[in-house]
Write an enzyme that holds these catalytic residues in place. Structure first.
Site, mmCIF file in Angstrom:
data_model
loop_
_atom_site.group_PDB
_atom_site.id
_atom_site.type_symbol
_atom_site.label_atom_id
_atom_site.label_comp_id
_atom_site.label_asym_id
_atom_site.label_seq_id
_atom_site.Cartn_x
_atom_site.Cartn_y
_atom_site.Cartn_z
ATOM 1 N N LYS A 62 -2.163 0.514 4.298
ATOM 2 C CA LYS A 62 -1.573 0.542 2.944
ATOM 3 C C LYS A 62 -0.656 -0.661 2.780
ATOM 4 O O LYS A 62 0.096 -1.007 3.710
ATOM 5 C CB LYS A 62 -0.783 1.845 2.757
ATOM 6 C CG LYS A 62 -0.213 2.020 1.350
ATOM 7 C CD LYS A 62 0.539 3.350 1.211
ATOM 8 C CE LYS A 62 1.003 3.577 -0.226
ATOM 9 N NZ LYS A 62 1.753 4.842 -0.397
ATOM 10 N N SER A 84 0.059 7.677 -4.327
ATOM 11 C CA SER A 84 0.002 6.247 -4.457
ATOM 12 C C SER A 84 -0.913 5.557 -3.443
ATOM 13 O O SER A 84 -1.286 4.399 -3.653
ATOM 14 C CB SER A 84 1.416 5.687 -4.289
ATOM 15 O OG SER A 84 1.892 5.921 -2.985
ATOM 16 N N SER A 115 1.832 11.377 -1.831
ATOM 17 C CA SER A 115 0.983 10.182 -1.904
ATOM 18 C C SER A 115 -0.076 10.043 -0.827
ATOM 19 O O SER A 115 -0.892 9.121 -0.899
ATOM 20 C CB SER A 115 1.845 8.930 -1.870
ATOM 21 O OG SER A 115 2.275 8.634 -3.167
#
Ligand code: GLN
Length: 474
Positions: A72, A150, A174
């Protein structure tokens, strides 16, 4: 599909049935064919081949030898840019590696690139990224669904088999919500299990690193590698990390599962209630006792989260002023003006909204009414879980109140977007572990996720219960 799990790939690498180059080439080609998904915001083949050379020339006994992963873009990486999905960190190149990603590198894994995410991890649809929306690979022909957020790029990359696993971060959901939307496994460990050092901070008392994978076994393997004490993070827990993979045991008989009545909401789609029920029945068939429990302060979790998280964000994001990192506005004739213009040009709409809310709830006169109150509510929510765990071993709920929705939906109404987190936020406030596993399908054939929660540091139990449900899916 061949080569979609870590266990299988490790076995083939270690028995020389496939080389690290060959394995990674499979994934590089898949990424190139799926550029339209926008799962990766940094991908460079030369960088990958450098990493492979390093692993090949080492004699070390790596635990993740040659395993291709997505990282990420919230994790600082020394050899790849790190943007947090924001314009304000465009072209930012960290000078150090985050603790978690370093641990993965130390075990010989290969980073294929940086995965797209909501700007500073604020969002539930990967639509607030400055670098464009990620498309959910499970979108039926002719439609474009969000991957959740996210950590949407990470979840999408795993779901489309563009990598064998991915890192994510979970502040209010997330990891779990995108896992549910994309049909993969995602775990948010106990707060403190994995170091936050080198992860771009959103809300420090809630942020936790975790992983995505295609099944429970792979999740257990990756979790063991990223967990562990780090003296550079003052909230890092100093404790022995179990071998989650070797300890996997799907025998759930004699365990008690709690089903919280406050999670039964009137406007939840019928297919979600149905799979929740089916998961309960499935566990019951495996000898699990079902207990109806109450988590009385659940309805205050979302409002408390949307005070605490923005408050911490407004403080954490004060450092982006155009002086130290990334983007700086060209305009402005004074220092103050340069700060102002950099921040107003560099941050997107959602980030600005959170900074404004956060500043408001922390300001004199409002602090007691909002921030302090929210902190007290947080304690009550945490107490609810502690009490519940006197009655049950783990808790079962849906992960999200809907399956993946079309790109563009809920964008003009932040409250609707925030409601995505209704089932994930309570566990974040309490700091307990949560996992989302794919279970059943929606009426339209979209993946749905079931969430399993357990006591602090009992990741093994949610992994074991997850394994049981994985093997006894509907
Ligand atoms: N969707 C939630 C938010 O926007 C959670 C985000 C996260 O866990 N990073 O704050």
């Amino acid at each position: 599909m061949e080569f979609n799990t870590i266990t299988e790939s490790l076995e083939k690498i270690n028995s020389n049935k496939i080389s690290i180059v060959e394995l990674n080439d499979i994934f590089i080609n898949r990424i190139k064919k799926n550029k339209n998904l926008n799962a990766f915001i940094y991908f460079d083949e030369e960088n990958i081949s450098q990493q492979i050379k390093k692993i090949q020339s080492s004699k070390k006994n790596f635990k993740l030898k040659g395993i291709p992963l997505a990282i990420k873009d919230l994790f600082c990486t020394k050899n790849m840019p790190t943007t947090a999905g924001s314009k304000i960190l465009q072209n930012f190149q960290p000078s150090y590696e985050s603790h978690v990603s370093q641990k993965l590198l130390d075990q010989g894994s290969i980073f294929l690139g940086k995965a797209n995410c909501d700007e500073f991890a604020m969002g539930s649809a990967t639509n607030t990224s400055y670098y464009g929306n990620t498309i959910n690979p499970i979108s039926p022909r002719g439609s474009q669904l969000v991957p959740g957020g996210s950590s949407g790029g990470s979840a999408a990359a795993v779901a489309a088999n563009l990598c064998l696993g991915a890192t994510g971060t979970d502040t209010g959901g997330s990891i779990r919500q995108p896992a549910s939307f994309c049909g993969v496994v995602g775990i948010k460990p106990t707060y403190g299990l994995c170091s936050r050092w080198g992860i771009i901070a959103f809300a420090s008392s809630l942020d936790q690193a975790g992983v995505f994978a295609n099944n429970i076994a792979d999740t257990a393997i990756l979790l063991r590698e990223i967990a562990g004490y780090d003296n550079k993070d003052s909230t890092s827990a100093n404790r022995e990390i179990p071998n989650y993979f070797e300890n996997l045991n799907q025998d759930m008989s004699g365990k008690v599962v709690g089903v919280p009545k406050e999670y039964i909401l009137p406007d939840i789609p019928e297919d979600i209630s149905k799979i929740w029920e089916q998961a309960i029945k499935s566990l019951e068939r495996g000898g699990v006792k079902v207990k109806n429990i109450s988590l009385p302060h659940t309805k205050y979790a979302l409002p408390a989260y949307y005070i605490i998280a923005p408050a911490e964000a407004s403080s954490n994001l004060a450092r982006y002023d155009g002086v130290r990192y990334g983007f700086r506005s060209e305009e402005g004739t004074s220092l103050d003006e340069m700060y102002e213009l950099t921040r107003s040009e560099g941050f997107g709409k959602e980030v600005k909204r959170r900074v404004l809310i956060g500043t408001y709830v922390l300001s004199a006169g409002y602090y007691e009414a909002y921030y302090m109150k929210a902190q007290k509510v947080r304690r009550l929510i945490s107490n609810d879980f502690n009490e519940a765990f006197n009655e049950c071993d783990f808790i079962l709920t849906p992960t999200a109140p809907s399956p993946a929705f079309p790109i563009g939906e809920k964008e003009d109404d932040p409250i609707k977007m925030y409601l995505n987190d209704i089932f994930t936020v309570p566990a974040s406030l309490a700091g307990i572990p949560g996992i989302s596993i794919p279970f059943g399908k929606s009426q339209n054939g979209l993946p749905l996720g079931i969430q399993l929660l357990s006591k602090h540091f009992d990741e093994q139990l949610v992994l074991n219960a997850g394994l049981y449900l994985e093997k006894n899916n509907v």
